[in-house]
Design a protein around this motif. Structure first.
Motif: not given
Lengths: 276, 120
Positions: B3-9, B15-26
């Protein structure tokens, strides 16, 4: 600061026009000083507002990264590592709460707060705030009791601000009550005006507050123990903001307490606020 | 396909922390740090979920949602993120089409859960 010039004080030997001129000069100088102080106060408020906002960003990053580590997303941790990181998160969240208080106080000084009104249930608000604190209550070994009158009508007011007041009072009760103690929330109609005034009490069996300090604790930046070595830390703004929020609703907040005998904080909220 | 997530921050630290987190969730994560970047990224490929900081350096974050909507590229779900989730902010975000308003810092387990539920 603007340059200050000495203005001659009127003397009894001066003529009436001379004395009038001297008084006018004194008045003009006082007005300049007031304007100067007002400008400096506005600058200080703006600074507080900016710095509070800028402090939130790195703190948010610290907390988020620490939570990623704690949850083992970057690899499993030992229990001691997890405990250490959990302390970073708790400390970070406490710091965020303090920054939020400073920001709110600074905003209120520069642009007085207003109410965002809706109709809400006191039962739901008490339920929401107490359930959010259940893990803290268990961790500290406290008991939390709720006594809610079934006849409470919905209240018209600012739900977020009422939640803030209740969260603050309960947070203090948890902090100042030792393990094994009791904390309670009691809400019913006030005997003062049983048709239109809700009375909410947050009580505890904690250390209590000396009578001399009952007013002081609601003053901005005041702390009962203001020494650097004090056990309990905070901005000294929590109860000031709580009082501001209650008074914005047309209610009243006060404490009944004796040192060593626990504390009972009360606040009232009109069911139907009269429009200002 | 992820699934595609667009993170606007706008903050790289966040945004580095959230990208890491969301990528770890697949999740497949695209980061935008300004409203202009978000409008461009969101117009290229439709996001399943947009996490939208409403205070951006160049524009009000909610303008991103409005622009994507106008281009027929509105993400399936948008969550607003803010440092002050008062009733007025919340009302404004919901009126603009956000599904919920998240108070920063959003606890990481909560964020993973709500994004997963949104794409389920």
């Amino acid at each position: 600061m603007s340059e200050q010039t000495t203005v001659k004080s009127p003397s009894p030997r001066d003529t009436v026009p001379d004395r009038l001129a001297a008084l006018e000069a004194q008045l003009a100088q006082s007005q300049r000083l007031i304007m100067d102080l007002e400008e400096r106060d506005a600058l200080k408020t703006q600074f507080l507002s900016n710095i509070s906002h800028d402090l939130r960003t790195p703190l948010t990053a610290i907390i988020t990264h620490a939570e990623i580590l704690r949850d083992g997303i970057l690899g499993e941790l030992t229990s001691k590592q997890r405990e250490s990181i959990s302390t970073i998160i708790t400390g970070g969240r406490q710091l965020l709460d303090m920054i939020a208080e400073i920001l709110m106080h600074a905003r209120d000084s520069s642009e007085p707060l207003t109410l965002v009104e809706s109709e809400f249930s006191i039962h739901e608000v008490v339920e929401q705030v107490t359930s959010l604190n259940e893990s803290l209550v268990a961790k500290k070994g406290l008991s939390l009791e709720r006594y809610l009158s079934p006849a409470l009508p919905p209240v018209r007011g600012d739900r977020d601000k009422v939640i803030h007041v209740l969260t603050n009072l309960l947070g203090n009760a948890f902090e100042f009550t030792p393990s094994g103690g009791r904390v309670w929330v009691d809400a019913g109609m006030s005997p003062e005006d049983p048709d239109n005034l809700v009375l909410i009490e947050v009580g505890d069996t904690g250390r209590g507050i000396a009578r001399d300090h009952h007013e002081l604790i609601f003053r901005e930046f005041a702390q009962v123990d203001s020494s650097a070595s004090r056990v309990h830390h905070g901005t000294g703004l929590g109860l000031t903001i709580a009082r501001r929020f209650v008074e914005l609703h047309g209610g009243r907040i006060w404490v009944e307490s004796e040192l060593g005998y626990g504390s009972r904080f009360f606040f009232t909220l009109p069911v139907n606020r009269r429009s200002e | 396909m992820s699934a595609r997530v667009l993170l606007v921050e706008d903050s790289p630290m966040i945004n580095g922390a959230l990208k890491l987190l969301l990528e770890s969730g697949g999740f497949d994560v695209t980061v935008a740090t300004t409203a202009a970047e978000a409008k461009a990224a969101g117009s290229d490929v439709r996001a399943d979920v947009m996490l939208l900081d409403i205070s951006l350096p160049d524009e009000d974050g909610l303008a991103v949602l409005e622009a994507l909507d106008a281009r027929g590229m509105r993400p399936s779900t948008t969550f607003a993120m803010t440092g002050h989730s008062d009733a007025a902010t919340r009302e404004r975000c919901i009126a603009a089409g956000c599904s919920d308003v998240l108070l920063k810092p959003v606890p990481v387990n909560q964020l993973l859960r709500i994004v997963s539920e949104a794409v389920a």
